[in-house]
Design an enzyme around this catalytic site. Structure first.
Site, PDB file in Angstrom:
ATOM      1  N   ASP A 142      51.087   8.228   0.376  1.00 28.00           N
ATOM      2  CA  ASP A 142      50.050   7.346  -0.106  1.00 28.00           C
ATOM      3  C   ASP A 142      49.379   7.528  -1.580  1.00 28.00           C
ATOM      4  O   ASP A 142      49.138   6.757  -2.362  1.00 28.00           O
ATOM      5  CB  ASP A 142      48.912   7.348   0.966  1.00 28.00           C
ATOM      6  CG  ASP A 142      49.217   6.676   1.953  1.00 28.00           C
ATOM      7  OD1 ASP A 142      50.076   5.720   2.160  1.00 28.00           O
ATOM      8  OD2 ASP A 142      48.420   7.009   3.232  1.00 28.00           O
ATOM      9  N   HIS A 153      42.716   6.524  -0.040  1.00 27.27           N
ATOM     10  CA  HIS A 153      43.086   5.584  -0.886  1.00 27.27           C
ATOM     11  C   HIS A 153      41.607   5.386  -1.647  1.00 27.27           C
ATOM     12  O   HIS A 153      41.741   5.198  -3.024  1.00 27.27           O
ATOM     13  CB  HIS A 153      43.278   4.182  -0.372  1.00 27.27           C
ATOM     14  CG  HIS A 153      44.832   4.144   0.465  1.00 27.27           C
ATOM     15  ND1 HIS A 153      45.767   4.553   0.025  1.00 27.27           N
ATOM     16  CD2 HIS A 153      44.736   3.810   1.890  1.00 27.27           C
ATOM     17  CE1 HIS A 153      46.639   4.313   0.841  1.00 27.27           C
ATOM     18  NE2 HIS A 153      46.155   4.146   2.020  1.00 27.27           N
TER      19      HIS A 153
END
EC number: 3.5.1.108
Length: 314
Positions: free
Chosen positions: A248, A271
């Site tokens: 990610d 994120h």
């Protein structure tokens, strides 16, 4: 550090187009997506085939991140968005694709099997074409960190791209996991790309109420149910969870648009914090320099040689 050839200093694009069909993790809708070669200095640009110009083009840039709930969403000035871009961008970036047009017929990238492996496999299969433009790099010269409670993310100076990720979940199945590794195409393909996204069964109802995870299934995510893996095949790696967090992060950092010569350090990072780090980095231009990748590597090699010679002399 791995040996570097002249071609490594040049930008690359795909040799040929690649087509994918899948389903969106959050929308649950069928998605058709095609990766196409793009001109030098294009970067990554999404084209929504279901919309008309000028609303359809969404550049994949750090400033265009508009939502970070469970995935990374980017939007253009007209409000057009594309979500769950991080796995695809991680595959493109880690495989050395600098420029790519991404045609997608809806608002979300297909989740495939929940990892970046399907993208990596096809990118490696078609191969890359070097282009007549140099790769640029941001060289980290001073540490930059952002923090949110007990979570933090940062960059520290280092002679090549490295990842240092620590996760700590209040789940005996996951617990605390840490991985430190150089980030290069081989390491990503063999050790990171197959790590899948994951979630907890007790959160599914809430996510669906929020309109998220409508396409979630055991075929595209690891489901943790009562501290057990619900997927019949089990885990692909004993520490698959921290590996996916690295995946990610690689995708989120790819939104910078250039290589980062330095070490990313993440602790419970996700994120939102990854994007906050990029914003903080770009606003602190005294902490980094922009140069060609060739100059960045040559300068580090010269500094290393000088340091070795100094130590030998003393």
């Amino acid at each position: 550090m791995q040996a570097v050839t002249h071609s490594d200093y040049l930008q690359h694009t795909l040799n040929n187009s690649i087509h994918f069909i899948g389903r969106g993790l959050h929308t649950g809708k069928a998605v058709s997506m095609t990766l196409k070669p793009a001109a030098a200095n294009t970067g990554y640009e999404f084209c929504r085939l279901d919309l008309q110009p000028p609303y359809n083009l969404v550049p994949a840039r750090w400033l265009n991140v508009s939502d970070t709930r469970l995935s990374t969403t980017i939007s253009n000035n007209q409000g057009t968005s594309v979500t769950t871009v991080e796995h695809l961008l991680a595959a493109l970036s880690a495989c050395g694709v600098d420029n790519c047009q991404i045609d997608v017929d809806g608002p979300e990238v297909p989740i495939m099997d929940g990892s970046a492996k399907p993208f990596v496999d096809q990118i490696l299969a078609v191969g890359l074409t070097p282009q007549a433009a140099e790769r640029m790099a941001i060289v980290i010269q001073q540490p930059v960190f952002v923090q949110d409670g007990n979570a933090q993310a940062g960059f520290i100076p280092f002679p090549e791209p490295w990842m240092d990720m620590t996760i700590d979940f209040n789940s005996p199945l996951i617990g605390k996991q840490k991985m430190v590794m150089p980030m290069n195409p081989r390491n990503f393909a063999h050790n990171i790309s197959a790590a899948r996204t994951f979630g907890f069964s007790e959160h599914v109802g809430t996510l669906k109420t929020l309109g998220l995870a409508e396409g979630g299934a055991l075929s595209n995510a690891i489901l943790i149910d009562n501290d057990e893996i619900a997927n019949p095949e089990g885990l692909r790696f004993e520490d698959e969870f921290v590996r996916h967090k690295i995946l990610d992060a690689v995708g989120d950092l790819a939104l910078l648009g250039v290589q980062i010569v330095g070490c990313f350090v993440g602790e419970r990072s996700g994120h939102r914090l990854n994007n906050q780090l990029l914003r903080s980095l770009m606003y602190r231009d005294r902490n980094w320099t922009m140069t060609t990748l060739e100059d960045a590597i040559v300068n580090w090699e010269q500094l290393t040689e000088e340091s070795i010679n100094h130590e030998a002399a003393t």
